[in-house]
Motif scaffolding. Structure first.
Motif, PDB file in Angstrom:
ATOM      1  N   UNK A 238      36.879   4.156-115.708  1.00 61.53           N
ATOM      2  CA  UNK A 238      36.383   5.207-115.290  1.00 61.53           C
ATOM      3  C   UNK A 238      37.257   6.588-115.681  1.00 61.53           C
ATOM      4  N   UNK A 239      38.374   6.398-115.783  1.00 63.57           N
ATOM      5  CA  UNK A 239      39.006   7.741-116.366  1.00 63.57           C
ATOM      6  C   UNK A 239      38.649   7.926-117.929  1.00 63.57           C
ATOM      7  N   UNK A 310      24.806  -9.237-111.871  1.00 73.09           N
ATOM      8  CA  UNK A 310      25.484  -8.698-112.896  1.00 73.09           C
ATOM      9  C   UNK A 310      26.579  -7.648-112.200  1.00 73.09           C
ATOM     10  N   UNK A 311      27.696  -7.551-112.662  1.00 69.12           N
ATOM     11  CA  UNK A 311      28.550  -6.814-112.140  1.00 69.12           C
ATOM     12  C   UNK A 311      29.559  -5.945-113.075  1.00 69.12           C
ATOM     13  N   UNK A 312      29.949  -4.816-112.671  1.00 70.34           N
ATOM     14  CA  UNK A 312      30.683  -4.059-113.549  1.00 70.34           C
ATOM     15  C   UNK A 312      32.231  -3.803-112.942  1.00 70.34           C
ATOM     16  N   UNK A 313      33.179  -4.232-113.439  1.00 69.32           N
ATOM     17  CA  UNK A 313      34.633  -4.132-112.734  1.00 69.32           C
ATOM     18  C   UNK A 313      35.218  -2.657-113.243  1.00 69.32           C
ATOM     19  N   UNK A 314      35.153  -1.973-112.365  1.00 76.63           N
ATOM     20  CA  UNK A 314      35.578  -0.596-112.526  1.00 76.63           C
ATOM     21  C   UNK A 314      36.945  -0.442-112.341  1.00 76.63           C
ATOM     22  N   UNK A 315      37.655   0.095-113.441  1.00 79.64           N
ATOM     23  CA  UNK A 315      39.101   0.484-113.006  1.00 79.64           C
ATOM     24  C   UNK A 315      39.775   1.775-113.518  1.00 79.64           C
ATOM     25  N   UNK A 320      44.369  -0.208-112.440  1.00 78.68           N
ATOM     26  CA  UNK A 320      43.965  -0.434-111.033  1.00 78.68           C
ATOM     27  C   UNK A 320      42.398  -0.383-111.001  1.00 78.68           C
ATOM     28  N   UNK A 321      42.096  -1.458-110.079  1.00 74.09           N
ATOM     29  CA  UNK A 321      40.565  -1.697-109.837  1.00 74.09           C
ATOM     30  C   UNK A 321      40.106  -0.835-108.649  1.00 74.09           C
ATOM     31  N   UNK A 322      38.768  -0.104-109.206  1.00 74.31           N
ATOM     32  CA  UNK A 322      38.319   0.672-108.137  1.00 74.31           C
ATOM     33  C   UNK A 322      36.991   0.091-107.338  1.00 74.31           C
TER      34      UNK A 322
END
Lengths: 335, 335
Positions: A238-239, A310-315, A320-322
């Protein structure tokens, strides 16, 4: 119909008749006739813009003319298609010459820049409504589809995200925008009102990128379309999502909401093999647009397959996961 | 957008995905990809239908679905083009399942009959508005254009004219319609609500007819488009204009108003050399539609050239001239 609307004839039909070169037959007959170049296909997209939903009643008509075509050209860009022409159907409560003059000027300035010709249309009285259908051309094997992402691909976006959503916040007087000074607010409004379709980038990415789409409803929702169609998942930092200096001055939570769930960005989100990083950068340089890597396509988790999700793993930047859903993004998006 | 409108997904997108064969890529990507058959061009037409102007708020949604596509297919018919597909953009105040079910049923029943595939679209919230863009294919040298009429050509129309305008009169409760009994009123309403596009006739007339268009705004106004584009004039026998048995039971003045200035007929008006009469009749028989000769294309009067006007000399069955403008047709038409 045009006989009822001589102003519309002045601002659209005459212009179209004078300019039309590609269409063998355009304004003034029952149909326009058009063929793609040999070996290519026509890429076709249609968008409808409604007052109160896609623009405010007091919108600058010049900006509206620009945006109505820009959002359609953006669909061509997302396919890697070269613009050819468009049809314009619209309902107007009452033709006003100053409004039509400004609207058509905004429309044709963008159309001329991309060599995209008005080929036909329809006008009627009614609540303000604009429906454009745009035509481009692309070789079928080079078209940038949504279903072509593969595990291991990099995920890229063009330009910066979130400014248009911040611009909407400015127009609405949302509390989060109180932090923006006048200059930043102007940046946000310009992003909302005058998006630049990434046509040159889309063309340059043919044969380089795998999957692509344009971000119209927010990165989170639009990236999910690529994942669904390609049967893959994704990890996104995300950053790393590029944002303007103006957006970077807003609170971090607002930045994240605007970049992830904002909408109206009209930047490209695309995937490409890691081996193609130099080629992607070269394409971006050729197109004069910045591109940023924000994540990776991953294999679909078997658990996701079983529930057809379907998934998006945000970090974040530290890895670090968000959990963005818990932070109210769905609500924000639905708004 | 479809994620917000699961009902629309059910009634349109799923169906389109299942049916699409011609488009290489349709619903679900940024663009549809389509190419005309080798040697042919795409014929493209767009029409916007607005509540209150093109249909009444209480319109039967099944009939509306039929008509929205029918008026677009009629434009293809007028070019001699074979239907391939269409895009559908629409704004709806609030999706209602029964309305969408009926509308989509009416739309797809007609689409299936003509092998015309839904290839893409857009949906949004807003005042009810339907915008269809339709795609057909035709060889450029066989396209039935508006600018191809020549002095000496016969003027033909298909089917019967005026019933749709009488149907509007019935719905509006116009005094002239008080003469119509219930059965005739039903005939008129059916003509208004379920026009049949003359696709087969348009295809059969390729290489036979010269100029053609479809009659959407009334014969008088639409024939004038052929005359203007072809730089010719016309003589028309008002009493030769074909009308239904139901319309023939109304007062003569009402018949003439409905057949000449009615609109919404969606019959073809075309010209052909006198030597082609047998070929025209054969084409009509092949298409299963009646055709009637109603007049002759004449040379443009030099006086008309100087004032850039085209004229239709109307006469009755005895050959006596009729001055229809003085009989209030312009006013009627503007209504």
């Amino acid at each position: 119909m045009l006989s009822e609307f001589s102003l519309i004839d002045r601002y659209f039909a005459r212009r179209a008749r004078a300019n039309t070169r590609r269409a063998a037959l355009g304004i003034g007959d029952d149909c326009a006739l058009l063929a793609p170049p040999p070996g290519e296909m026509l890429a076709i997209s249609t968008d409808m813009l409604v007052e109160g939903r896609h623009f405010l009643p007091d919108v600058d008509p010049h900006a509206l003319g620009h945006k109505a075509l820009a959002v359609n050209l953006s669909d061509l860009a997302a396919m890697g298609a070269a613009p050819l022409g468009f049809t314009l159907a619209f309902a107007l409560p009452k033709p006003r010459e100053d409004w039509l003059a400004a609207f058509s000027a905004g429309l044709f300035e963008l159309a001329d820049r991309y060599g995209c010709e008005l080929m036909g249309g329809d006008t009627t009285a009614g609540p303000l409504n604009l429906c454009l259908t745009v035509f481009g051309s692309v070789r079928q094997d080079l078209a940038l589809r949504r279903d072509a992402a593969r595990p291991g691909d990099d995920i890229w976006v063009s330009g910066t995200l979130g400014d248009a959503r911040a611009g909407l916040g400015v127009l609405r007087g949302e509390p989060g925008m109180a932090h923006a000074d006048a200059a930043d607010a102007a940046v946000f409004r310009a992003a909302l009102e005058r998006p630049e379709p990434r046509v040159a980038l889309g063309l340059a990415l043919r044969g380089v990128a795998r999957a692509a789409l344009d971000i119209s409803d927010g990165l989170a929702g639009d990236l999910a379309h690529i994942l669904e169609r390609s049967n893959v998942s994704a990890r996104v930092d995300v950053d790393a999502i590029p944002r303007s200096a103006a957006l970077a001055r807003l609170p971090l939570a607002v930045q994240r909401q605007c970049t992830l769930a904002g909408g109206d960005d009209y930047e490209l989100c695309f995937t490409a093999p890691a081996a193609a990083r130099d080629a992607v950068e070269a394409a971006a340089q050729q197109a004069g647009v910045g591109v940023t890597r924000i994540g990776t396509i991953t294999s679909l988790d078997p658990a996701d397959v079983s529930r057809a999700a379907t998934t998006i793993a945000w970090h974040d930047g530290t890895g670090a996961p968000l959990n963005l859903t818990l932070q109210g993004f769905d609500h924000f998006h639905a708004d």
